[in-house]
Scaffold this active site. Structure first.
Site, PDB file in Angstrom:
ATOM      1  N   LYS A 177       0.882  -1.491  -0.574  1.00 36.54           N
ATOM      2  CA  LYS A 177       0.177   0.029   0.025  1.00 36.54           C
ATOM      3  C   LYS A 177       1.044   1.430  -0.324  1.00 36.54           C
ATOM      4  CE  LYS A 177      -4.043  -2.923   2.441  1.00 36.54           C
ATOM      5  NZ  LYS A 177      -5.406  -2.039   4.485  1.00 36.54           N
ATOM      6  N   TYR A 228     -12.802  -1.868  -3.805  1.00 38.15           N
ATOM      7  CA  TYR A 228     -13.207  -1.741  -2.496  1.00 38.15           C
ATOM      8  C   TYR A 228     -14.601  -1.880  -2.492  1.00 38.15           C
ATOM      9  CZ  TYR A 228      -8.271  -1.737  -0.581  1.00 38.15           C
ATOM     10  OH  TYR A 228      -7.521  -2.019   0.472  1.00 38.15           O
ATOM     11  N   PHE A 250     -15.346   4.157   6.767  1.00 35.82           N
ATOM     12  CA  PHE A 250     -14.312   4.773   6.804  1.00 35.82           C
ATOM     13  C   PHE A 250     -14.096   4.115   4.835  1.00 35.82           C
ATOM     14  CE2 PHE A 250     -14.087   0.032   7.704  1.00 35.82           C
ATOM     15  CZ  PHE A 250     -13.839  -0.307   6.432  1.00 35.82           C
ATOM     16  N   ARG A 295      -2.043 -14.167   4.856  1.00 35.19           N
ATOM     17  CA  ARG A 295      -2.804 -13.945   5.768  1.00 35.19           C
ATOM     18  C   ARG A 295      -2.415 -13.641   7.297  1.00 35.19           C
ATOM     19  NH1 ARG A 295      -7.007  -9.932   4.526  1.00 35.19           N
ATOM     20  NH2 ARG A 295      -7.993 -10.691   6.012  1.00 35.19           N
ATOM     21  N   THR A 323      -5.327  -7.024  10.728  1.00 33.93           N
ATOM     22  CA  THR A 323      -5.840  -5.420   9.755  1.00 33.93           C
ATOM     23  C   THR A 323      -5.628  -3.953  11.188  1.00 33.93           C
ATOM     24  OG1 THR A 323      -7.884  -6.413   9.231  1.00 33.93           O
ATOM     25  CG2 THR A 323      -7.907  -4.058   9.100  1.00 33.93           C
ATOM     26  N   ASN A 334      -1.925   0.299   6.780  1.00 29.12           N
ATOM     27  CA  ASN A 334      -1.280  -1.185   7.541  1.00 29.12           C
ATOM     28  C   ASN A 334      -0.556  -1.615   6.340  1.00 29.12           C
ATOM     29  OD1 ASN A 334      -3.964  -2.100   5.724  1.00 29.12           O
ATOM     30  ND2 ASN A 334      -4.955  -2.825   7.263  1.00 29.12           N
ATOM     31  N   HIS A 377      -2.151  -5.068   1.604  1.00 26.75           N
ATOM     32  CA  HIS A 377      -4.327  -6.173   1.100  1.00 26.75           C
ATOM     33  C   HIS A 377      -3.368  -7.054   0.389  1.00 26.75           C
ATOM     34  CE1 HIS A 377      -7.685  -6.528  -0.002  1.00 26.75           C
ATOM     35  NE2 HIS A 377      -7.110  -7.298  -1.220  1.00 26.75           N
ATOM     36  N   GLU A 394      -9.788 -10.457  -7.955  1.00 27.02           N
ATOM     37  CA  GLU A 394      -9.062  -9.769  -6.908  1.00 27.02           C
ATOM     38  C   GLU A 394      -7.097  -9.474  -8.316  1.00 27.02           C
ATOM     39  OE1 GLU A 394      -7.735  -9.874  -3.357  1.00 27.02           O
ATOM     40  OE2 GLU A 394      -9.869  -8.756  -2.708  1.00 27.02           O
TER      41      GLU A 394
HETATM   42  P1  IDP Z   1      -7.951  -6.164   5.791  1.00 28.07           P
HETATM   43  O1  IDP Z   1      -7.222  -5.704   4.611  1.00 28.07           O
HETATM   44  O2  IDP Z   1      -7.079  -7.173   6.792  1.00 28.07           O
HETATM   45  O3  IDP Z   1      -8.439  -8.602   5.082  1.00 28.07           O
HETATM   46  P2  IDP Z   1     -10.765  -5.497   5.816  1.00 28.07           P
HETATM   47  O4  IDP Z   1     -11.613  -5.317   7.536  1.00 28.07           O
HETATM   48  O5  IDP Z   1     -11.126  -5.702   4.518  1.00 28.07           O
HETATM   49  O6  IDP Z   1      -9.561  -5.897   5.796  1.00 28.07           O
HETATM   50  O7  IDP Z   1     -10.531  -3.714   5.533  1.00 28.07           O
HETATM   51  C1  IDP Z   1     -10.138  -2.630   4.588  1.00 28.07           C
HETATM   52  C2  IDP Z   1      -9.412  -2.508   4.049  1.00 28.07           C
HETATM   53  O8  IDP Z   1      -9.788  -0.884   4.939  1.00 28.07           O
HETATM   54  C3  IDP Z   1      -8.266  -2.746   5.893  1.00 28.07           C
HETATM   55  O9  IDP Z   1      -6.949  -2.940   5.505  1.00 28.07           O
HETATM   56  C4  IDP Z   1      -7.806  -1.062   5.582  1.00 28.07           C
HETATM   57  O10 IDP Z   1      -6.748  -0.730   5.453  1.00 28.07           O
HETATM   58  C5  IDP Z   1      -9.464  -0.035   5.353  1.00 28.07           C
HETATM   59  N1  IDP Z   1      -9.861  -0.350   6.853  1.00 28.07           N
HETATM   60  C6  IDP Z   1     -10.381  -1.786   7.679  1.00 28.07           C
HETATM   61  N2  IDP Z   1     -11.584  -0.824   9.279  1.00 28.07           N
HETATM   62  C7  IDP Z   1     -10.787   0.554   8.818  1.00 28.07           C
HETATM   63  C8  IDP Z   1     -11.584   1.427  10.253  1.00 28.07           C
HETATM   64  O11 IDP Z   1     -12.335   0.653  10.982  1.00 28.07           O
HETATM   65  N3  IDP Z   1     -10.185   2.636   9.838  1.00 28.07           N
HETATM   66  C9  IDP Z   1      -9.806   2.842   8.861  1.00 28.07           C
HETATM   67  N4  IDP Z   1      -9.561   2.023   8.028  1.00 28.07           N
HETATM   68  C10 IDP Z   1     -10.221   0.596   8.276  1.00 28.07           C
END
Ligand code: IDP
Length: 140
Positions: free
Chosen positions: A11, A51, A59, A87, A93, A114, A117, A128
């Site tokens: 990212k 997304y 968010f 994973r 996350t 973070n 992905h 994807e």
């Molecule tokens: P993942 O990437 O671990 O599968 P997901 O729940 O699918 O997690 O969320 C997709 C992406 O959205 C996350 O990797 C993160 O960048 C962002 N995200 C998830 N939860 C939050 C939040 O509560 N606040 C802001 N961004 C979030």
């Protein structure tokens, strides 16, 4: 265990800090092989399409802003049980919840920025991969 594929994104927070190599090394050391890779700057349409599942989440707008804020590296990874393997090395996350030694624990700036992905199922991995790569761009 079958050799399968998953989809990964390094990212913008990570490309900005020049961590593409360090993250790829952790993926490789986890038993994953990079069989396709390209550095792109996602368009707004691509981010919103990718997304779309999160469209209703509070968010969503910020996430699309973040994912288009700089270059990303999209990759196809291959290995035994690739989705789970990826994973596991990514970590939770929210980096605050991620296990020691995972990519997110090591590098992530926060729950949004973070660093990586990774597809959450083989079904989504196929969708994807097809979203970003033509079949001939994936060389196993
Ligand atoms: P993942 O990437 O671990 O599968 P997901 O729940 O699918 O997690 O969320 C997709 C992406 O959205 C996350 O990797 C993160 O960048 C962002 N995200 C998830 N939860 C939050 C939040 O509560 N606040 C802001 N961004 C979030």
């Amino acid at each position: 265990m079958a050799v399968t594929r998953t989809f990964s994104i390094i990212k913008p927070d990570a490309t900005r800090r020049n961590l593409t190599g360090a993250i790829t090394k952790m993926l490789e050391e986890a038993g994953l092989r990079v069989v396709a890779s390209k550095r792109i700057h996602m368009t707004r349409d691509q981010a919103e399409g990718f997304y779309a599942v999160h469209k209703k989440r509070p968010f969503f707008g910020e996430l699309c802003d973040f994912m288009t804020s700089g270059p990303v590296v999209v990759q196809v990874l291959e290995g035994e049980d690739a989705v789970k393997r990826n994973r596991d090395v990514m970590g939770a996350t929210n980096p605050a919840d991620a296990a020691e030694g995972t990519i997110r624990k090591t590098f992530a700036e926060g729950i949004e920025a973070n660093s990586v992905h990774g597809s959450d199922s083989e079904e989504n991995a196929k969708i994807e991969i097809d979203f970003f790569f033509k079949p001939e761009e994936v060389v196993g």
